[in-house]
Enzyme design. Structure first.
Site, short mmCIF file in Angstrom:
data_model
loop_
_atom_site.label_atom_id
_atom_site.label_comp_id
_atom_site.label_asym_id
_atom_site.label_seq_id
_atom_site.Cartn_x
_atom_site.Cartn_y
_atom_site.Cartn_z
N ASP A 65 -0.98 6.61 3.14
CA ASP A 65 -1.62 5.63 4.00
C ASP A 65 -2.25 4.55 3.13
O ASP A 65 -2.64 4.81 2.00
CB ASP A 65 -2.68 6.33 4.86
CG ASP A 65 -3.22 5.45 5.96
OD1 ASP A 65 -2.51 4.52 6.38
OD2 ASP A 65 -4.36 5.68 6.39
N ASN A 71 4.13 4.25 12.91
CA ASN A 71 4.68 3.30 11.94
C ASN A 71 5.96 2.67 12.45
O ASN A 71 6.25 1.50 12.17
CB ASN A 71 5.00 3.98 10.61
CG ASN A 71 3.78 4.50 9.88
OD1 ASN A 71 3.81 5.58 9.31
ND2 ASN A 71 2.69 3.75 9.89
#
Length: 170
Positions: free
Chosen positions: A12, A60
């Site tokens: 991340d 995502n």
């Protein structure tokens, strides 16, 4: 025995890092991909048996299409290097998550890498892609149903086994 047998990393912050350094967002993702091999090597050196990289969540894949396309290109270019290294190191590869959300060439590459490496005894590298907890549970239950289990045969152990193999063929 090493103090750790499995390490998991949530990859991340690649976008934030790129922005912080005035780079295009995709450069942050490329840098994240470049970190995989050194991390795997270090885990091997430490005697760690498995490493999981949480790379592309379902969230995502809901980003702008241009970014998703670029992310898939990072995978397309980076995975062969990871697979080659694992082959040299007798390592095993597993794709976790719903890989059916990716283009056919990526799916084929992931499936081939899992099949070719399944009997190797070195480090196991798990790549979590298109993952979400709810989707994993749904696919595990669907697998149990496909395999013909009756309601009373469904146990926590069966669900756990099905979660472990939800993205793999029956």
């Amino acid at each position: 025995k090493p103090p750790l047998s499995h390490v998991a990393l949530v990859m991340d912050g690649n976008r934030r890092c790129a922005k912080l350094h005035g780079l295009p967002i995709i450069e942050g993702h490329k840098e994240g991909e470049r970190r995989i091999e050194p991390i795997v090597k270090r885990c091997q050196d430490l005697g760690i048996q498995a490493v999981t990289f949480y790379t592309l969540s379902v969230d995502n894949l809901e980003r702008p299409q241009e970014e998703v396309t670029a992310l898939i290109d990072v995978l397309r270019k980076g995975l062969p290097s990871v697979f080659s290294r694992l082959e040299k190191e007798n390592g095993r590869f597993r794709a976790l998550g719903n890989i059916e959300q990716f283009p056919a060439d990526i799916q084929t590459g992931l499936q081939e890498a899992m099949l070719l490496s399944q009997d190797r005894k070195g480090i196991t590298v798990n790549l979590a892609m298109a993952y979400s907890g709810r989707d994993e549970i749904k696919r595990a239950v669907q697998k149990i149903v496909r395999l013909g289990y009756k309601e009373k045969e469904i146990t926590e152990e069966l669900i756990s086994q099905s979660l472990d193999t939800a993205g793999q063929p029956d």
